[in-house]
Design an enzyme around this catalytic site. Sequence first.
Site, mmCIF file in Angstrom:
data_model
loop_
_atom_site.group_PDB
_atom_site.id
_atom_site.type_symbol
_atom_site.label_atom_id
_atom_site.label_comp_id
_atom_site.label_asym_id
_atom_site.label_seq_id
_atom_site.Cartn_x
_atom_site.Cartn_y
_atom_site.Cartn_z
ATOM 1 N N ASP A 87 -27.192 -6.863 -0.949
ATOM 2 C CA ASP A 87 -28.200 -5.956 -0.414
ATOM 3 C C ASP A 87 -27.672 -4.527 -0.473
ATOM 4 O O ASP A 87 -27.197 -3.981 0.514
ATOM 5 C CB ASP A 87 -28.528 -6.362 1.023
ATOM 6 N N TYR A 122 1.900 2.120 -3.418
ATOM 7 C CA TYR A 122 0.743 2.640 -4.153
ATOM 8 C C TYR A 122 0.506 4.105 -3.782
ATOM 9 O O TYR A 122 0.325 4.963 -4.648
ATOM 10 C CB TYR A 122 -0.484 1.785 -3.820
ATOM 11 N N CYS A 138 -35.243 -9.133 43.484
ATOM 12 C CA CYS A 138 -35.104 -9.226 44.939
ATOM 13 C C CYS A 138 -35.598 -8.000 45.684
ATOM 14 O O CYS A 138 -35.665 -8.008 46.912
ATOM 15 C CB CYS A 138 -33.650 -9.513 45.309
ATOM 16 N N CYS A 179 -29.719 -11.301 46.064
ATOM 17 C CA CYS A 179 -30.490 -11.371 44.823
ATOM 18 C C CYS A 179 -30.308 -12.724 44.144
ATOM 19 O O CYS A 179 -29.185 -13.150 43.879
ATOM 20 C CB CYS A 179 -30.068 -10.251 43.874
ATOM 21 N N ARG A 228 -30.627 3.512 -10.157
ATOM 22 C CA ARG A 228 -31.644 2.811 -10.930
ATOM 23 C C ARG A 228 -32.956 3.589 -10.944
ATOM 24 O O ARG A 228 -33.681 3.597 -11.938
ATOM 25 C CB ARG A 228 -31.860 1.416 -10.328
ATOM 26 N N GLU A 275 -25.664 -16.154 -8.557
ATOM 27 C CA GLU A 275 -24.936 -15.051 -7.927
ATOM 28 C C GLU A 275 -25.542 -14.752 -6.566
ATOM 29 O O GLU A 275 -26.738 -14.928 -6.382
ATOM 30 C CB GLU A 275 -25.072 -13.758 -8.773
ATOM 31 N N LYS A 310 -35.021 -15.702 -2.403
ATOM 32 C CA LYS A 310 -34.772 -14.910 -1.202
ATOM 33 C C LYS A 310 -34.452 -15.780 0.015
ATOM 34 O O LYS A 310 -35.017 -16.849 0.206
ATOM 35 C CB LYS A 310 -36.008 -14.061 -0.879
ATOM 36 N N CYS A 329 -28.490 -4.074 40.175
ATOM 37 C CA CYS A 329 -29.145 -4.414 41.427
ATOM 38 C C CYS A 329 -28.075 -4.405 42.499
ATOM 39 O O CYS A 329 -26.987 -4.936 42.321
ATOM 40 C CB CYS A 329 -29.770 -5.801 41.310
ATOM 41 N N TYR A 333 -19.895 -4.025 -7.062
ATOM 42 C CA TYR A 333 -19.774 -5.322 -7.745
ATOM 43 C C TYR A 333 -20.671 -5.279 -8.979
ATOM 44 O O TYR A 333 -21.838 -4.877 -8.873
ATOM 45 C CB TYR A 333 -20.249 -6.468 -6.844
ATOM 46 N N CYS A 362 -34.750 -3.620 42.324
ATOM 47 C CA CYS A 362 -34.480 -4.807 41.529
ATOM 48 C C CYS A 362 -35.757 -5.627 41.414
ATOM 49 O O CYS A 362 -36.375 -5.953 42.433
ATOM 50 C CB CYS A 362 -33.383 -5.644 42.191
ATOM 51 N N LYS A 367 -27.248 -12.326 -4.010
ATOM 52 C CA LYS A 367 -28.004 -11.096 -4.220
ATOM 53 C C LYS A 367 -27.561 -10.096 -3.169
ATOM 54 O O LYS A 367 -27.923 -10.186 -1.993
ATOM 55 C CB LYS A 367 -29.511 -11.352 -4.116
ATOM 56 N N ASP A 402 0.827 -1.209 0.000
ATOM 57 C CA ASP A 402 0.000 0.000 0.000
ATOM 58 C C ASP A 402 0.860 1.257 0.000
ATOM 59 O O ASP A 402 0.520 2.258 -0.631
ATOM 60 C CB ASP A 402 -0.897 0.026 1.247
ATOM 61 N N LYS A 447 -29.741 -16.857 -13.142
ATOM 62 C CA LYS A 447 -29.975 -16.262 -14.461
ATOM 63 C C LYS A 447 -29.678 -17.312 -15.530
ATOM 64 O O LYS A 447 -28.636 -17.974 -15.457
ATOM 65 C CB LYS A 447 -29.049 -15.055 -14.674
ATOM 66 N N SER A 469 -36.411 -5.158 -13.049
ATOM 67 C CA SER A 469 -36.377 -5.624 -11.662
ATOM 68 C C SER A 469 -36.367 -7.141 -11.667
ATOM 69 O O SER A 469 -36.460 -7.776 -12.723
ATOM 70 C CB SER A 469 -37.568 -5.078 -10.892
#
Length: 673
Positions: A119, A38, A416, A437, A138, A115, A315, A431, A225, A413, A117, A35, A291, A84
């Site tokens: 969220d 980079y 007790c 207790c 979308r 694939e 789902k 408590c 993705y 409490c 799905k 890193d 698909k 959709s």
Amino acid sequence: MSSRASAEQTIHRLRDEINHHNYLYYVMDAPEIPDSEYDRLLRELQSLETQHPELISADSPTQRVGAVPLDAFQQVKHEVPMLSLNNAMDAQEVEDFDRRIRDKLAADKIVYTAEPKLDGLAISLLYENGILVRGATRGDGSTGEDVSQNVRTIETIPLKLVGKNYPSRLEVRGEVIMSKSGFNRLNDQQRKNDDKTFANPRNAAAGSLRQLDSRITAGRPLEFYCYGVGKVSDSLADTHHGILQKLRQWGFRLNPEVRQVKGLQGCLDYYQQMMQKRDGLDYDIDGVVYKVDSLAEQDIMGFVSRAPRWAVAHKFPAQEEMTTLEGIEVQVGRTGKITPVAKLKPVFVGGVTVTNATLHNQDEIDRKDVRIGDTVIVRRAGDVIPEVVGPVLSKRTTKLNKFNILKTINNKCPVCGSHAVRLEGESDIRCTGGLFCEAQRKEAIKHFASRRAMDVDGLGDKLVEQLVDEGLIHDVADLYSLNKQQLAALDRMADKSAQNLLDALNNSKSTSLERFIFALGIRNVGETTARTLAYHFGDLDTLMKAKQEDLIEVADVGPVVAESITRFFTESHNRDVIKKLRKAGIHWPVIEVAAAETQKFSGKTFVITGTLSGMSRDEAKQRLLAQGAKVAGSVSKKTDYVVVGADPGSKADKAEALGVAMLDEAQFLKLLS
Ligand code: D41
């Protein structure tokens, strides 16, 4: 070559290099450089672009930091509608889906791409001649919003395509998500800044992408993705799977769980596998998508009302559902912690019916502002305890009261009846019943019997639980009225072990005041404080009568500890148990405490190391304590004297190094007398 021309060359080389490493890192998961290297490349490019601002272009890797805020998003009409997905809620519906396709195609077995799905939010990315020119949400599928400035800040979205042979116009579609870990980090940060937190990663991703100020988006951990293409100028492949591979070559991240599967069974097996993996993934998925793989077959299937007939979302059971908060019950945990528990109208979530969910503590109730009667979102992810995420405020139509735990339990409490308190700076309510207790009894008894407390040999955790469960003991004092018959009747308890336990209990009666104080399990009173208290007050009755101001006088006892002590002894249940213990015959040697005025060592700290010939180390300690000294376990700059016996350890070396006064046994005895 002019300096400008050479700078231009370097800039192009750096951009290509950085894009290449981006690709290796995000797409191939195989970075070649650290890193730091980079970052160095990126900084070099940045500095060159600062010197030659006329050479900055929108596709430069430096242009991900966010631009000037917008007043509103522009509308974007999708050239090819973003369709959709139809849902399949169970295996039967998947079977129906597969049959419709086999019937229509007159085929035996269909090859599918399967694939996860994700969220998140579906977006469209438009590339012209390999350069990202527009990003759009979308929206309703035909019109979305132009979020170009925001998508540019997402590192996993290439600003410029990698490689060659990409079509001159390419529209890539996929999901923008926030990882679970990124979400947690973001919420921690939001909390720290007193900003609003997000209910789940999806909301956080949506909120971050729809920022008019892309500098805010730039600071949010968003990822992309790809899952398909929209408008494309040339045909890319014969199969969906083939398209995904092409996209990967051009620099898009493809989800590593994507597979080609065969037939219905292949789909259902994939579903089970992903279900297993679900909790272990660092991003939320709410199902899987199948698909039809062949693009020719997709064409034959076509679509109905905005959803393709060749794809379906299978789902998972939802991890979040809405239900009604019917009440809040208050439970007492093992350590006396009082926890609010939501009583819910039964709801099927995360694969089980949930009726209880945790609300954590008062601060969480206040932060989320959940009230009895609210419609709430309940979340149950994997094996974790279900929790109330928050209320659905739009459904709160009548006035509801805020919930206050202490007010509800009337500061008592619920198990007790002892005082329940919330100490300053703590989020938990506790408590104060301690030994009395029922909820805390087992833990208290285990502590009482432990080696450093009353040291009842053979009375382990399991046995304590058994004794309490069988109703043979209710408090620590009951231990001393157990008889052999009762014990021998217990599981896995022979005559001999019963007798051993009775002997051990009998032996424990002869103890020291410091052990006894420690054994009581007063909050914030550990071994050292117990010892200091014992030698400061000399007897239990004086300690029990001590007021806040008397206690603060004791070395190392601050207001918090003092309050724990007075609160413990104020509780009549605790006093009763102590009375019973003394009646059972628990005793300790009298401590001669010198009157405060005549205490020689008050305020002085001693450390003892090595073996003394004339007395045990314990005895030496007690004589020092009786003179108001503090006896510590390790040497520091605060140590006043180190008593050095035979074969001293490293403490003597340390004392020497720190220049602390050292006493041999003879000098020590002289000082004592
Ligand atoms: O991961 C997803 N959320 C995902 C969404 C996916 N893996 N594939 C998808 N495929 C489509 C079609 C088949 C219509 C191209 C989708 C979506 N659509 C989608 N996401 C949001 C609305 C539709």
